[in-house]
Design an enzyme around this catalytic site. Structure first.
Site, short mmCIF file in Angstrom:
data_model
loop_
_atom_site.label_atom_id
_atom_site.label_comp_id
_atom_site.label_asym_id
_atom_site.label_seq_id
_atom_site.Cartn_x
_atom_site.Cartn_y
_atom_site.Cartn_z
N ASP A 260 27.03 55.51 40.65
CA ASP A 260 28.19 55.17 39.82
C ASP A 260 27.81 53.91 39.05
OD1 ASP A 260 29.70 57.23 40.87
OD2 ASP A 260 31.36 55.95 41.54
N HIS A 309 31.15 50.45 44.69
CA HIS A 309 31.29 49.59 43.51
C HIS A 309 31.15 48.12 43.89
CE1 HIS A 309 33.67 53.17 41.73
NE2 HIS A 309 32.41 53.44 41.96
N CYS A 424 37.25 46.98 36.75
CA CYS A 424 37.12 48.45 36.81
C CYS A 424 37.64 49.12 35.54
CB CYS A 424 37.91 49.02 37.97
SG CYS A 424 37.45 48.38 39.57
#
Ligand code: DAV
Length: 498
Positions: A260, A309, A424
């Site tokens: 990611d 993340h 984000c």
């Protein structure tokens, strides 16, 4: 004149373009921000469906008793509207900020100091003799928005299907700018396989406008077949997870490269990539081999048993500078997820300091949020002197102001239900920065990244100053405040004694 390599353009056009630099340019987390994408809470945003890489749970125990996880269903419209309003407000804050000053006298040194950090310039000077009114304007950040899509449509590949997709609130997860390259991440969840399409128009537009300097690139999309996943991962007990933490094995195995974009953090010539639920060793290896101009370093945070993340765990804020009022390089760390001593040596010897993020202002999370309360540290830097944080985070605000930052606060809690917060929900496209070496003291060895058996779990002690390396030791901290992590006393003796 050679049309193939673009020299047929008029010299003037060439000069203009050269002077302005590529519209896609971001090498760091902190360079002066000029263009950013801000996510959308689209009307058809969905709850994450259950799948091999995702088993979600409702946070509210009473609600969880009454209904199952609503995976694949469209989120409540009131929640969508609330998040959309906060995202729109964030865009408005980024786009403009004007201060009207009625007299030179009012432009006291404090106001000047804080607006300087925001790159403030005079927009309107006094027009007549005897008049003293002027308007100052912060250099505005251009904001772009993803394409609105219907996330409730089922999607499938040859070996899988998904009841729905997810949403476009977090372009950070799917897209990253690495220098002049726009990179689409592979993702690891089936429901997020096509999520990058919300940003495809933006990528294509930027690449088409300057194909000589801008690259639009993607890692091969994974098969997302069952073979990619450790099928027992979500059945493991906390104790078993804790036992396995030395081996950094999560739900995705090493069959295909997976990452990611939000597991990457950029510091000029060096980028750092978290091994996580969403990024495997092969994904880090793919990045290393495809960006030879960068030094790619893996990072591990052993006390996060479900890492996903890096932007709620390790946040570089500004680089070390020398002389003339320059200061320490600073990175914000998460005291519940301390970094490894071995991996922090590079930072220490290159003049960086670490700073514990304060405990979040609020520990409760919206019922459907799949992120931790550490969204509190999910900030966006507008420059090495100015950051945007969530308005409730008073402790963080004070800490950042005390270390020389101009802090802009905005409401963003309604986004927590959509898996993210201020970092984000953005994807930075253009910063005024370059491929600077902020870690000159190093012997970069690619090979060590691929050791099969990386099992170091010796972390920085966040309650000690570590000889000045950690600016604000905290006594509050104890491994295990986080609901995903066992306390030291609960941990198996072999781990707790470490
Ligand atoms: O701490 O739950 C959330 C990051 C979401 N993009 C966390 C990480």
């Amino acid at each position: 004149m050679d049309g193939r390599n673009g020299r047929s353009r008029s010299p003037r056009a060439g000069l203009v373009r050269q002077a302005s630099g590529p519209e896609v340019n971001a090498w760091t987390q902190w360079g002066d921000l000029e263009t950013v994408v801000v996510g959308n809470a689209d009307p058809q945003s969905c709850h994450l469906p259950v799948e091999p890489a995702c088993h979600s749970e409702i946070n509210d125990p009473h609600l969880a008793e009454s209904i199952p996880w609503p995976g694949g269903c469209v989120k409540h419209q009131a929640a969508i509207r609330a998040a959309a309003a906060q995202l729109d407000n964030f865009c408005a804050v980024l786009k403009a900020e004007c201060v009207k000053v009625v007299s030179e006298h009012a432009w006291d040194s404090e106001l000047k100091r804080s607006t300087d950090k925001r790159r403030t310039m005079i927009e309107q000077s006094p027009s007549k003799e005897g008049e003293d009114t002027r308007v100052y304007r912060k250099a505005p950040v251009s904001t772009l928005r993803p394409t609105v899509l219907d996330w409730s449509k089922p999607v499938s590949g040859p070996e899988w299907d998904s009841k729905s997709q997810y949403c476009a609130t977090c372009p950070r997860d799917t897209m990253i700018t690495l220098g002049n390259t726009i990179l689409e991440a592979t993702m690891s969840k089936r429901s997020r396989y096509f999520e990058h399409l919300a940003c495809r128009d933006i990528g294509l537009r930027l690449w088409r406008a300057d194909p000589d300097r801008v690259k639009l690139w993607a890692c091969p999309k994974p098969s997302m077949s069952d073979r990619m996943y450790h099928s027992d991962f979500f059945q493991l007990t906390k104790e078993q997870r804790f036992d396995r933490m030395r081996s950094y094995q999560f739900c995705v195995n090493e069959t295909e490269p997976v990452f990611d974009a939000a597991d990457i953090t950029r510091c000029g010539k060096d980028i750092f990539v978290q091994k996580s639920m969403t990024t495997n060793d092969l994904g880090i290896k793919w990045l290393t081999s495809h960006f030879p101009e960068l030094r790619v370093h893996p990072l591990h945070f052993p006390y996060d048993l479900h890492p996903s993340h890096i932007d709620c765990t390790f946040v570089p804020l500004r680089p070390p500078t020398t002389g003339d009022g320059g200061g320490d390089g600073l990175a914000l760390i998460n005291p519940e997820r301390p970094p490894l001593k071995s991996e922090m040596e590079l930072w220490r010897k290159n003049g960086w300091k670490l700073m514990n993020a304060p405990l979040p202002a609020q520990f409760d999370r919206p019922a459907f949020s799949q992120s931790s309360y550490w969204l509190s540290m999910n900030l966006l830097s507008l420059s090495p002197r100015s950051v945007v944080i969530e308005e409730n985070e008073v402790g963080l605000c004070k800490l950042l102001e005390d270390t020389g930052f101009d802090v802009i606060t905005i409401p963003m809690r309604h986004m927590y239900d959509f898996g993210g917060a201020i970092h984000c929900c953005t994807w930075d496209i253009k910063r005024r920065d370059s491929c600077t070496d902020h870690f000159p003291e190093q012997e970069y060895r690619r090979a060590h990244m691929y050791e099969e058996s990386f099992n170091d779990i010796d972390v920085i002690d966040v309650s000690s100053a570590n000889s000045g390396f950690l600016l604000n030791p905290t006594k509050d901290f104890k491994i295990g405040c986080h609901e995903n992590v066992l306390t030291r006393s609960e941990a198996p003796a072999s781990v707790a004694s470490k």
